[in-house]
Design a protein around this motif. Structure first.
Motif, PDB file in Angstrom:
ATOM      1  N   ARG A 260      10.955  52.028  55.636  1.00  0.00           N
ATOM      2  CA  ARG A 260      12.303  51.983  56.213  1.00  0.00           C
ATOM      3  C   ARG A 260      13.224  53.009  55.548  1.00  0.00           C
ATOM      4  NH1 ARG A 260      11.916  45.910  56.934  1.00  0.00           N
ATOM      5  NH2 ARG A 260      11.579  45.796  59.174  1.00  0.00           N
ATOM      6  N   GLN A 261      12.927  53.327  54.281  1.00  0.00           N
ATOM      7  CA  GLN A 261      13.815  54.239  53.549  1.00  0.00           C
ATOM      8  C   GLN A 261      13.446  55.718  53.731  1.00  0.00           C
ATOM      9  OE1 GLN A 261      13.480  52.492  49.711  1.00  0.00           O
ATOM     10  NE2 GLN A 261      15.048  50.936  50.131  1.00  0.00           N
ATOM     11  N   LEU A 262      12.348  55.980  54.462  1.00  0.00           N
ATOM     12  CA  LEU A 262      11.982  57.383  54.699  1.00  0.00           C
ATOM     13  C   LEU A 262      13.056  58.064  55.542  1.00  0.00           C
ATOM     14  CD1 LEU A 262       8.145  57.159  55.460  1.00  0.00           C
ATOM     15  CD2 LEU A 262       9.245  58.066  53.406  1.00  0.00           C
ATOM     16  N   PRO A 263      13.295  59.361  55.331  1.00  0.00           N
ATOM     17  CA  PRO A 263      14.366  60.052  56.065  1.00  0.00           C
ATOM     18  C   PRO A 263      14.140  59.986  57.577  1.00  0.00           C
ATOM     19  CG  PRO A 263      13.457  61.444  54.339  1.00  0.00           C
ATOM     20  CD  PRO A 263      12.609  60.234  54.374  1.00  0.00           C
ATOM     21  N   GLY A 264      15.183  59.621  58.320  1.00  0.00           N
ATOM     22  CA  GLY A 264      15.140  59.629  59.793  1.00  0.00           C
ATOM     23  C   GLY A 264      14.593  58.361  60.419  1.00  0.00           C
ATOM     24  N   VAL A 265      14.011  57.461  59.625  1.00  0.00           N
ATOM     25  CA  VAL A 265      13.414  56.256  60.217  1.00  0.00           C
ATOM     26  C   VAL A 265      14.520  55.338  60.758  1.00  0.00           C
ATOM     27  CG1 VAL A 265      12.155  54.123  59.692  1.00  0.00           C
ATOM     28  CG2 VAL A 265      11.294  56.330  58.890  1.00  0.00           C
ATOM     29  N   GLU A 266      14.406  54.993  62.050  1.00  0.00           N
ATOM     30  CA  GLU A 266      15.435  54.166  62.699  1.00  0.00           C
ATOM     31  C   GLU A 266      15.032  52.689  62.731  1.00  0.00           C
ATOM     32  OE1 GLU A 266      18.305  54.926  64.454  1.00  0.00           O
ATOM     33  OE2 GLU A 266      18.343  57.095  64.158  1.00  0.00           O
ATOM     34  N   ALA A 267      13.722  52.461  62.925  1.00  0.00           N
ATOM     35  CA  ALA A 267      13.284  51.059  63.008  1.00  0.00           C
ATOM     36  C   ALA A 267      11.819  50.956  62.640  1.00  0.00           C
ATOM     37  CB  ALA A 267      13.501  50.534  64.429  1.00  0.00           C
ATOM     38  N   VAL A 268      11.465  49.865  61.996  1.00  0.00           N
ATOM     39  CA  VAL A 268      10.065  49.619  61.630  1.00  0.00           C
ATOM     40  C   VAL A 268       9.725  48.209  62.109  1.00  0.00           C
ATOM     41  CG1 VAL A 268       8.376  49.384  59.759  1.00  0.00           C
ATOM     42  CG2 VAL A 268      10.229  51.064  59.569  1.00  0.00           C
ATOM     43  N   GLN A 269       8.598  48.116  62.806  1.00  0.00           N
ATOM     44  CA  GLN A 269       8.146  46.785  63.228  1.00  0.00           C
ATOM     45  C   GLN A 269       6.728  46.572  62.710  1.00  0.00           C
ATOM     46  OE1 GLN A 269       7.106  46.217  67.301  1.00  0.00           O
ATOM     47  NE2 GLN A 269       7.642  44.051  67.319  1.00  0.00           N
ATOM     48  N   VAL A 270       6.487  45.402  62.149  1.00  0.00           N
ATOM     49  CA  VAL A 270       5.146  45.082  61.652  1.00  0.00           C
ATOM     50  C   VAL A 270       4.695  43.801  62.338  1.00  0.00           C
ATOM     51  CG1 VAL A 270       3.731  44.553  59.635  1.00  0.00           C
ATOM     52  CG2 VAL A 270       5.678  46.105  59.418  1.00  0.00           C
ATOM     53  N   VAL A 271       3.570  43.886  63.051  1.00  0.00           N
ATOM     54  CA  VAL A 271       3.022  42.697  63.716  1.00  0.00           C
ATOM     55  C   VAL A 271       1.694  42.370  63.058  1.00  0.00           C
ATOM     56  CG1 VAL A 271       2.226  41.716  65.910  1.00  0.00           C
ATOM     57  CG2 VAL A 271       4.139  43.336  65.888  1.00  0.00           C
ATOM     58  N   ALA A 272       1.607  41.155  62.518  1.00  0.00           N
ATOM     59  CA  ALA A 272       0.393  40.763  61.808  1.00  0.00           C
ATOM     60  C   ALA A 272      -0.723  40.439  62.786  1.00  0.00           C
ATOM     61  CB  ALA A 272       0.684  39.557  60.927  1.00  0.00           C
ATOM     62  N   GLY A 273      -1.917  41.023  62.553  1.00  0.00           N
ATOM     63  CA  GLY A 273      -3.103  40.658  63.323  1.00  0.00           C
ATOM     64  C   GLY A 273      -4.044  39.868  62.437  1.00  0.00           C
ATOM     65  N   GLU A 274      -5.267  39.640  62.929  1.00  0.00           N
ATOM     66  CA  GLU A 274      -6.195  38.829  62.140  1.00  0.00           C
ATOM     67  C   GLU A 274      -6.625  39.551  60.864  1.00  0.00           C
ATOM     68  OE1 GLU A 274      -9.515  37.136  64.161  1.00  0.00           O
ATOM     69  OE2 GLU A 274      -8.241  36.333  65.750  1.00  0.00           O
ATOM     70  N   LEU A 275      -6.940  40.855  61.009  1.00  0.00           N
ATOM     71  CA  LEU A 275      -7.414  41.605  59.851  1.00  0.00           C
ATOM     72  C   LEU A 275      -6.434  42.680  59.416  1.00  0.00           C
ATOM     73  CD1 LEU A 275     -11.131  42.056  61.013  1.00  0.00           C
ATOM     74  CD2 LEU A 275     -10.273  40.455  59.301  1.00  0.00           C
ATOM     75  N   THR A 276      -5.687  43.211  60.366  1.00  0.00           N
ATOM     76  CA  THR A 276      -4.790  44.332  60.057  1.00  0.00           C
ATOM     77  C   THR A 276      -3.370  44.005  60.539  1.00  0.00           C
ATOM     78  OG1 THR A 276      -5.209  45.358  62.189  1.00  0.00           O
ATOM     79  CG2 THR A 276      -6.643  46.022  60.374  1.00  0.00           C
ATOM     80  N   HIS A 277      -2.442  44.864  60.144  1.00  0.00           N
ATOM     81  CA  HIS A 277      -1.067  44.773  60.656  1.00  0.00           C
ATOM     82  C   HIS A 277      -0.836  45.980  61.555  1.00  0.00           C
ATOM     83  CE1 HIS A 277      -0.801  42.102  57.215  1.00  0.00           C
ATOM     84  NE2 HIS A 277       0.351  41.646  57.689  1.00  0.00           N
ATOM     85  N   ARG A 278      -0.206  45.748  62.711  1.00  0.00           N
ATOM     86  CA  ARG A 278       0.155  46.893  63.553  1.00  0.00           C
ATOM     87  C   ARG A 278       1.573  47.323  63.167  1.00  0.00           C
ATOM     88  NH1 ARG A 278       2.229  47.782  68.810  1.00  0.00           N
ATOM     89  NH2 ARG A 278       2.390  45.545  69.177  1.00  0.00           N
ATOM     90  N   VAL A 279       1.693  48.560  62.722  1.00  0.00           N
ATOM     91  CA  VAL A 279       2.984  49.066  62.239  1.00  0.00           C
ATOM     92  C   VAL A 279       3.517  50.091  63.248  1.00  0.00           C
ATOM     93  CG1 VAL A 279       4.204  50.183  60.335  1.00  0.00           C
ATOM     94  CG2 VAL A 279       2.193  48.749  59.862  1.00  0.00           C
ATOM     95  N   THR A 280       4.776  49.890  63.665  1.00  0.00           N
ATOM     96  CA  THR A 280       5.409  50.815  64.607  1.00  0.00           C
ATOM     97  C   THR A 280       6.676  51.355  63.942  1.00  0.00           C
ATOM     98  OG1 THR A 280       4.659  49.327  66.339  1.00  0.00           O
ATOM     99  CG2 THR A 280       6.197  51.044  66.992  1.00  0.00           C
ATOM    100  N   VAL A 281       6.757  52.688  63.860  1.00  0.00           N
ATOM    101  CA  VAL A 281       7.916  53.311  63.203  1.00  0.00           C
ATOM    102  C   VAL A 281       8.593  54.233  64.211  1.00  0.00           C
ATOM    103  CG1 VAL A 281       8.704  54.675  61.237  1.00  0.00           C
ATOM    104  CG2 VAL A 281       6.623  53.293  61.034  1.00  0.00           C
ATOM    105  N   GLN A 282       9.920  54.065  64.375  1.00  0.00           N
ATOM    106  CA  GLN A 282      10.657  54.936  65.292  1.00  0.00           C
ATOM    107  C   GLN A 282      11.495  55.925  64.482  1.00  0.00           C
ATOM    108  OE1 GLN A 282      12.495  53.024  68.739  1.00  0.00           O
ATOM    109  NE2 GLN A 282      11.593  51.085  68.051  1.00  0.00           N
ATOM    110  N   CYS A 283      11.395  57.194  64.893  1.00  0.00           N
ATOM    111  CA  CYS A 283      12.130  58.227  64.168  1.00  0.00           C
ATOM    112  C   CYS A 283      12.296  59.451  65.080  1.00  0.00           C
ATOM    113  CB  CYS A 283      11.379  58.609  62.897  1.00  0.00           C
ATOM    114  SG  CYS A 283       9.742  59.214  63.251  1.00  0.00           S
ATOM    115  N   PRO A 284      13.238  60.350  64.788  1.00  0.00           N
ATOM    116  CA  PRO A 284      13.450  61.510  65.662  1.00  0.00           C
ATOM    117  C   PRO A 284      12.353  62.564  65.524  1.00  0.00           C
ATOM    118  CG  PRO A 284      15.166  61.368  63.967  1.00  0.00           C
ATOM    119  CD  PRO A 284      14.236  60.237  63.737  1.00  0.00           C
ATOM    120  N   ASP A 285      11.654  62.598  64.383  1.00  0.00           N
ATOM    121  CA  ASP A 285      10.655  63.650  64.162  1.00  0.00           C
ATOM    122  C   ASP A 285       9.338  63.023  63.698  1.00  0.00           C
ATOM    123  OD1 ASP A 285       9.240  65.878  63.605  1.00  0.00           O
ATOM    124  OD2 ASP A 285      10.585  66.643  62.041  1.00  0.00           O
TER     125      ASP A 285
END
Lengths: 325, 262
Positions: A260-285
């Motif tokens: 979340r603290q990386l430059p330009g990051v607007e939103a981070v979503q983490v969805v827990a799965g059985e073995l992994t987490h799906r991570v979605t990061v929105q940013c301009p670049d």
């Protein structure tokens, strides 16, 4: 000029809670100055996270709640003054399993609610037969509701809400708890109702649902409408951003915070799965973000990395991630 | 006529949908076992305590009092289960007449209560030789109906309270046993201390039981009818208070969003 099916103006609702004897009380602002118009014949979706105020809007529109301030007009009637006439013209379905008489059969539930809506017996019988077919409960309608699956109960709820052929139907998270097939069937049913001319006011926090069937949507967050328009229009509110998506193993709160603290990051979503987490990061670049991911993830394993265009869900996440105005 | 039919239909569905004893075993026990045990217990106790006194006094009182099983517990459950099942918001957002729906909660319990009393009278006849040869049966029937109606009145008031309180069955139990003490079931109201006589006059049942005793004794109807009139008035006052409370709570819920909390 036709009357709006739903017209909310500067709508405000404050709940007061008592903490207990001698411990004072507190207030929660559920809605703050909500303005909304839903024309007749539209399938309208009100989106928002849990506690955003969606159910409060529905309760006010269905005469179950009085607003603290502002006005709510449904089918041209002020809900604060409305009585039987308005209630006869609207239908509503709340999500979940409660709200049915479990000891009665599905058929008897519908007969009883037909009585409450003052349907003549012949019309009630005909209507029940139609609705049982429509919601696919043939063969089980004479079973007690306590033997129904959750999906069957939800379909019975929908039949109940449609029993008196309402001009306007409120659906409060109707697919909550349904399996994917059940939810898809219900969405098709609701879309079909709208295509046949019933105005539908739907609340959900499922973006897929809203994108699939709604003519127009609004996003409510912390009691305020923060975006409104056709699903495409709302989706484009995130068009200046790109999305980086990957599956991660070994990610924790600390790493999410670093993302979340990386430059330009607007939103981070983490969805827990059985073995992994799906991570979605929105940013301009996104390209630049991908380069920074390795050091940031600090040993956590990231696979299936891809960059894509934002969806409505991404736009929604970005909207509700921002501080409310 | 359509209105009446809808009302009767709605009453039947409400009874089946909301009454906890609507299973064969529960229904049979409430209809047979409870009346039988209550009549047997209090008649035996009364006869023992009075050194071999007339059992019919206790039999009549207790046979009449079993109607409170329906009038109080049945009606309280019927109203209160609406909250438990989460159907109250649906009812409040429907165009149904509030008064008809409210009164409909008690309609089948009146009939059911009358059946309980008939069973209890049959038990009293079989086991304790209650004689109805000289009884004014229409007057006795009127007394039973009046008590069934009036106890449903207090049941409706308690039922409305149950919309906001989870503990109302405790109060219902208290009222049920209060009837045993103050309603002239096992001893005359005039034998009670003054304060309890006031309580007795403020509750249903005592006048109806007194009228039933007069009817069994074959007394002139002119002595019993005023009692029945008063019995019905007291019951109606409780039902009216229950309805008012129901409407007050409805308004309260609309302002505070408490339907789910109900």
């Amino acid at each position: 000029m036709s009357v709006a099916a739903v017209e909310l103006r500067a709508l405000r609702k404050v709940y007061r809670h008592r903490h207990g004897w001698g411990r004072g009380s507190a207030e929660t602002v559920a809605l703050e100055s909500v303005d909304l118009d839903v024309p007749p014949g539209e399938l309208f979706g009100l989106l928002g996270p849990n506690g955003a105020g969606k159910t409060t809007v529905v309760k006010i529109c269905t005469t179950l709640l009085l607003p603290t301030a502002g006005t709510a007009r449904v089918l041209g009637e002020d809900v604060s003054q409305a009585g039987r006439q308005l209630r006869q013209r609207i239908g509503f379905v709340f999500g979940g399993e409660r709200g049915l008489y479990w000891r009665l059969s599905g058929y008897d539930n519908l007969r009883y609610f037909g009585d409450l809506y003052r349907l003549p017996p012949d019309r009630a019988r005909r209507r029940i037969d139609e609705l049982v077919q429509l919601v696919g409960l043939e063969g089980r309608i004479h079973d007690r509701v306590e033997r129904y699956s959750r999906g069957m109960k939800q379909r019975l709820h929908l039949a109940r809400g449609l029993l008196h052929d309402p001009e306007l139907l409120f659906l409060d998270e109707p697919t909550i708890g349904l399996d994917p097939v059940g939810a898809r069937d219900l969405r098709q049913l609701v879309r079909g109702l709208a295509d046949r001319g019933t105005t539908v006011f739907l609340t959900t926090h499922a973006m897929l649902e809203a994108e699939a069937i709604c003519d127009r949507i609004a996003v409510v967050h912390r009691g305020r409408i923060i975006a409104a328009g056709a699903p495409d229009v709302v989706r484009r509110q995130g068009a200046d951003l790109g999305v980086v998506e990957f599956e991660a193993v070994g990610i924790d709160d600390r790493l999410v915070q670093r993302l979340r603290q990386l430059p330009g990051v607007e939103a981070v979503q983490v969805v827990a799965g059985e073995l992994t987490h799906r991570v979605t990061v929105q940013c301009p670049d996104p390209a630049s973000l991908v380069l920074q991911l390795g050091p940031c993830l600090d040993g956590a394993l990231a696979v299936g990395l891809r960059v894509r265009e934002p969806t409505l869900e991404d736009a929604y996440i970005r909207l509700v991630a921002e501080p409310a105005p | 006529m359509t209105g009446l039919r809808l009302f009767a239909h709605g009453c039947l569905y409400q009874y089946r949908a909301l009454f906890n004893w609507a299973t064969p075993l529960g229904y049979a026990s409430s209809k047979l076992l409870v009346p039988v045990f209550q009549v047997v217990f209090f008649v035996q106790l009364g006869v023992f305590a009075t050194g071999g006194g007339d059992p019919t006094y206790f039999a009549i009182g207790n046979a009449m009092q079993v109607t409170a099983l329906n009038g109080i517990f049945g009606v309280v459950m019927t109203v209160g289960n609406e909250r438990q099942f989460g159907t109250l918001p649906l009812l409040l957002a429907s165009p149904a007449s509030r008064l008809a729906t409210f009164l409909g909660r008690s309609a089948f319990h009146v009939v059911d209560g009358i059946i309980s009393v008939v069973i209890a009278f049959a038990v009293a006849q079989l086991l304790f030789g209650l004689r109805l040869a000289h009884a004014d049966l229409p007057l006795l029937a009127a007394s039973v109906v009046a008590v069934a109606l009036s106890t449903c009145g207090i049941g409706l008031l308690l039922g409305s309270c149950s919309l906001v309180s989870r503990d109302i069955l405790l109060v219902a139990n208290l009222v049920y046993f209060l009837f045993l003490v103050v309603a002239g079931v096992n001893f005359p109201v005039t034998r009670l201390p003054g304060a309890l006589q006031v309580v007795s006059r403020g509750l249903p049942m005592s006048r109806g039981i007194a009228a039933a005793r007069l009817a069994v004794a074959g007394a002139p109807a002119s002595r019993a009818l005023p009692l029945l009139g008063q019995e019905l008035l007291v019951g109606a006052a409780y039902a009216a208070a229950g309805y008012l409370l129901f409407r007050v709570l409805e308004g309260w819920a609309r302002r505070g969003g408490l339907q789910e909390a109900f």
